[in-house]
Design an enzyme around this catalytic site. Structure first.
Site, PDB file in Angstrom:
ATOM      1  N   SER A  14       0.836  -1.207   0.000  1.00 39.41           N
ATOM      2  CA  SER A  14       0.000   0.000   0.000  1.00 39.41           C
ATOM      3  C   SER A  14       0.873   1.260   0.000  1.00 39.41           C
ATOM      4  O   SER A  14       0.479   2.287  -0.555  1.00 39.41           O
ATOM      5  CB  SER A  14      -0.984  -0.004   1.168  1.00 39.41           C
ATOM      6  OG  SER A  14      -0.320   0.171   2.389  1.00 39.41           O
ATOM      7  N   ASN A 108      13.523   3.949   4.325  1.00 38.45           N
ATOM      8  CA  ASN A 108      12.559   2.944   4.797  1.00 38.45           C
ATOM      9  C   ASN A 108      11.426   3.659   5.515  1.00 38.45           C
ATOM     10  O   ASN A 108      11.585   4.777   6.002  1.00 38.45           O
ATOM     11  CB  ASN A 108      13.266   1.984   5.770  1.00 38.45           C
ATOM     12  CG  ASN A 108      12.336   0.913   6.312  1.00 38.45           C
ATOM     13  OD1 ASN A 108      11.547   0.316   5.562  1.00 38.45           O
ATOM     14  ND2 ASN A 108      12.404   0.647   7.606  1.00 38.45           N
ATOM     15  N   HIS A 110       8.760   2.984   8.729  1.00 35.97           N
ATOM     16  CA  HIS A 110       8.513   2.104   9.871  1.00 35.97           C
ATOM     17  C   HIS A 110       7.271   2.594  10.609  1.00 35.97           C
ATOM     18  O   HIS A 110       7.128   3.798  10.851  1.00 35.97           O
ATOM     19  CB  HIS A 110       9.724   2.108  10.802  1.00 35.97           C
ATOM     20  CG  HIS A 110       9.551   1.184  11.973  1.00 35.97           C
ATOM     21  ND1 HIS A 110       9.614  -0.187  11.854  1.00 35.97           N
ATOM     22  CD2 HIS A 110       9.262   1.442  13.268  1.00 35.97           C
ATOM     23  CE1 HIS A 110       9.385  -0.727  13.038  1.00 35.97           C
ATOM     24  NE2 HIS A 110       9.170   0.222  13.910  1.00 35.97           N
ATOM     25  N   ASP A 146      16.022  -0.382  11.626  1.00 33.18           N
ATOM     26  CA  ASP A 146      15.153   0.733  12.012  1.00 33.18           C
ATOM     27  C   ASP A 146      15.916   1.796  12.801  1.00 33.18           C
ATOM     28  O   ASP A 146      15.455   2.270  13.839  1.00 33.18           O
ATOM     29  CB  ASP A 146      13.959   0.212  12.848  1.00 33.18           C
ATOM     30  CG  ASP A 146      13.133  -0.802  12.066  1.00 33.18           C
ATOM     31  OD1 ASP A 146      13.045  -0.670  10.839  1.00 33.18           O
ATOM     32  OD2 ASP A 146      12.572  -1.725  12.690  1.00 33.18           O
ATOM     33  N   GLU A 175       1.289   6.958   6.996  1.00 29.17           N
ATOM     34  CA  GLU A 175       2.427   6.441   6.214  1.00 29.17           C
ATOM     35  C   GLU A 175       2.292   6.862   4.760  1.00 29.17           C
ATOM     36  O   GLU A 175       3.256   7.272   4.114  1.00 29.17           O
ATOM     37  CB  GLU A 175       2.487   4.915   6.296  1.00 29.17           C
ATOM     38  CG  GLU A 175       2.809   4.370   7.676  1.00 29.17           C
ATOM     39  CD  GLU A 175       3.027   2.864   7.646  1.00 29.17           C
ATOM     40  OE1 GLU A 175       3.623   2.356   6.692  1.00 29.17           O
ATOM     41  OE2 GLU A 175       2.582   2.185   8.603  1.00 29.17           O
TER      42      GLU A 175
HETATM   43  C1  GRF Z   1       3.933  -0.726   6.713  1.00 28.68           C
HETATM   44  O1  GRF Z   1       3.280  -0.620   7.949  1.00 28.68           O
HETATM   45  C2  GRF Z   1       5.360  -0.249   6.812  1.00 28.68           C
HETATM   46  O2  GRF Z   1       5.516   0.796   7.705  1.00 28.68           O
HETATM   47  C3  GRF Z   1       6.068  -1.476   7.298  1.00 28.68           C
HETATM   48  O3  GRF Z   1       5.443  -2.540   6.644  1.00 28.68           O
HETATM   49  C4  GRF Z   1       4.114  -2.180   6.297  1.00 28.68           C
HETATM   50  C5  GRF Z   1       3.999  -2.347   4.826  1.00 28.68           C
HETATM   51  O4  GRF Z   1       2.714  -2.117   4.355  1.00 28.68           O
HETATM   52  N1  GRF Z   1       7.493  -1.368   7.065  1.00 28.68           N
HETATM   53  P1  GRF Z   1       2.438  -2.042   2.811  1.00 28.68           P
HETATM   54  O5  GRF Z   1       3.022  -3.299   2.190  1.00 28.68           O
HETATM   55  O6  GRF Z   1       3.092  -0.797   2.284  1.00 28.68           O
HETATM   56  O7  GRF Z   1       0.949  -2.006   2.679  1.00 28.68           O
END
Ligand code: GRF
Length: 223
Positions: A14, A108, A110, A146, A175
């Site tokens: 996503s 990245n 997180h 991280d 995010e």
């Molecule tokens: C997200 O919560 C990201 O922060 C973490 O893994 C998840 C990935 O979600 N590293 P998606 O695959 O982008 O939906």
């Protein structure tokens, strides 16, 4: 400037979708050259295909030696002309073999306010701990998990009746906003790293606070 971006995914993708959408909307000056997954079933690969982006799958099970896996991913990214790498739910620890060729050019996302709750299941860790402010972080990747310098964080409230899923959904919404933003700052050449501090040129401080609490402060403590 347009950056040549490679995105690594392991799952739903996503965040990759948010990046694709931002590029399409003209809000992110990036050319997504390739999306690589270590899992063939990753939904992120479908999202890339649907967007007409080249994809590759490198199954980690085929590479008993971690460095060999990394070398293969490096080869694919190089072949695709990638300059910057965005990890988007990529569930593999990268070795120096991977990081050296892109030193300082791997980022990245997180799902926690680092340095709190690094590692797996950050949403569960936060809900289980009863934090009041949860959130997410976009950071540079270094050799510790991280850990690298922080580019942007967003805080969201966590409530007593939240569980991993409800809190995770609230975090994920943010995010999807901060990752394209961080990448656009990079594309604009506005991001500099000075030790642990990341300086983003010409960003304001308005709208950043002065502070935010959850629950809200009540009079007379609210001023
Ligand atoms: C997200 O919560 C990201 O922060 C973490 O893994 C998840 C990935 O979600 N590293 P998606 O695959 O982008 O939906």
């Amino acid at each position: 400037m347009t950056i040549a971006l490679g995105v690594l995914v392991s799952g739903s993708g996503s965040n990759l979708q948010a990046v694709i959408d931002a590029v399409r909307a003209g809000n992110l000056d990036a050319d997504i050259r390739i999306v690589v997954s270590n899992r063939p079933e990753a939904r992120g690969l479908d999202r890339a295909r649907e967007a007409g982006i080249p994809t590759a799958c490198v199954r980690h099970a085929d590479f008993p030696v971690r460095e060999d896996f990394d070398r293969e991913v490096v080869r694919l990214l190089r072949e695709a002309g990638v300059e910057w790498v965005a990890l988007a739910g990529f569930m593999r620890i990268l070795t120096p073999e991977f990081l050296a060729p892109w030193a300082g050019r791997v980022v990245n996302i997180h799902p926690a306010l680092l340095p709190a709750c690094p590692g797996l299941h950050a949403q569960r860790q936060q809900a289980g701990h009863g934090v009041r402010l949860a959130g997410c972080t976009v950071h540079f990747v270094d050799e510790e998990m991280d850990h690298g310098p922080i580019i942007i964080q967003a805080a969201v409230p966590a409530f007593a009746d939240d569980d991993e899923a409800s809190l995770g959904a609230r975090i994920l919404e943010m995010e999807h906003r901060i990752y394209p933003q961080a990448l656009q700052w990079i594309a604009q050449g506005r991001v500099r790293v000075d030790g642990r501090q990341v300086v983003v040129d010409d960003v304001g401080r308005e709208g950043a606070g002065p502070f935010w609490t959850n629950p809200p402060l009540e009079p007379p403590f609210d001023r």
